[in-house]
Design a protein around this motif. Structure first.
Motif: not given
Lengths: 100, 119, 129
Positions: B67-95
């Motif tokens: 949906l993000g790629q089709e409509h050029d949406l800005d899908l933003v993941v919170c850095v502090a919440a992400a790092l706490r949970r082990g979500i880093k750039d290399e894990l991000l899906a496209a968009g």
């Protein structure tokens, strides 16, 4: 203001708190497990029925259908909307408050 | 109208991400703009491309990503919440992109409406 | 409602954070507090409300050593440094839990349901947690 409630009133107090703090003239949309609050003939039906003159009540149809309640009678005055109707409600009210 | 959407829960455990997705889809279908979708708390898990639900289930990470790629949406993941949970750039899906909480406040300021989905 | 004030050329909106959850049992209280601090850094008109179990976040004497989690209640005292001065606690929520304002970590304005309803209706963005 549009208030959304997504919890069953039998499990949590989100609906009660929303109704306590919702101003006259505001709207309440029940979604997810919140839709159980829209049914008539339950122990909590009166809480919504009592505010029907002050507040507009809506319930998300797809969430009702998903829970096997498509044919169940709703509290009189509660209007069923789809996701497009949800979007319209958000657009019509200047502020949306989700009672999580 | 410009909508900001906040997603506070991850996929599957709560319906929040599904509801937010259906809402975003419906808003776009009505010609509204989805200015930003911000993923906070466990919501950051919606961006994890390693998520692999069974084949007969919906794949929320893929749905958001597409949906993000089709409509050029800005899908933003919170850095502090992400790092706490082990979500880093290399894990991000496209968009998806990782950024600060300020992006949520900015969505509240810039969007005409901020709609929150969570538990 | 959304009569936005102009502040140094930037839009200032009234942001209200409504805390309804107790601390520690879930992360919402802590992460919501992080958002409050950021909104203040953006020079927004921030108010923070504590209703229902949210009032427990402010209880004095929190000692988290035994559960291995960070005690974040002192941060509420720092809100003033961030120019977050509008802290409201709903009187009914406080009384229902047998608490008084003297038992809270920070000075707050205790308001009744009616008044809180009015304050809430004046906001541009409401984030409940």
């Amino acid at each position: 203001m549009l208030h959304t409630v997504n919890k069953s009133p039998f499990e949590r107090n989100n609906l009660q708190s929303c109704l306590r703090l919702a101003q006259k003239g505001s709207a309440v949309l029940l979604i997810e497990d919140g839709v159980y609050g829209a049914l008539s003939g339950t122990a909590v039906s009166g809480e919504i029925a009592d505010r029907m003159d002050d507040i507009s009540f809506y319930v998300l149809g797809p969430d009702i259908a998903a829970r096997g309640l498509g044919e169940s009678p709703l509290i009189e005055g509660v209007q069923v909307v789809d996701y497009g109707g949800f979007v319209d409600l958000v657009a019509e009210h200047e502020v949306t408050n989700a009672w999580l | 109208m410009k909508f900001g959407i906040l997603v506070n829960e991850g996929p599957f455990t709560h319906q929040a991400s599904d509801s937010a997705y259906r809402f975003a889809e419906a808003a776009l279908a009505k010609g509204h703009e989805v200015w930003r979708v911000f993923f906070y708390h466990d919501g950051v898990n919606n961006s994890n491309k390693l998520s692999e639900p069974q084949s007969d289930d919906r794949n929320l990470v893929k749905l958001w990503s597409e949906l993000g790629q089709e409509h050029d949406l800005d899908l933003v993941v919170c850095v502090a919440a992400a790092l706490r949970r082990g979500i880093k750039d290399e894990l991000l899906a496209a968009g998806f992109r990782i950024s600060g909480l300020g992006q949520l406040v900015e969505a509240g300021i810039q969007a005409d409406r901020l709609v929150v989905f969570g538990d | 409602m959304s009569d936005e004030m102009e502040y140094q050329g930037e839009v200032v909106k009234r942001f209200m954070y409504v805390n309804r959850k107790a601390p520690y049992g879930t992360i919402y209280a802590l992460e919501n507090l992080e958002t409050v601090l950021i909104a203040a850094a953006f020079d927004q008109d921030v108010s923070v409300v504590f209703v229902d179990d949210g009032v427990y976040q402010l209880k004095k004497g929190q000692d988290t050593k035994g559960i291995g989690m960070k005690n974040f209640s002192p941060t509420f005292r720092a809100l003033n440094d961030y120019d977050v001065e509008k802290l409201y606690v709903e009187k009914e929520s406080l009384e229902a839990r047998g608490l008084t304002a003297e038992e809270l970590v920070v000075p707050v304005e205790v308001v009744g349901t009616e008044e809180l309803r009015e304050i809430m209706a004046q906001q541009d963005v409401v984030l409940s947690c």
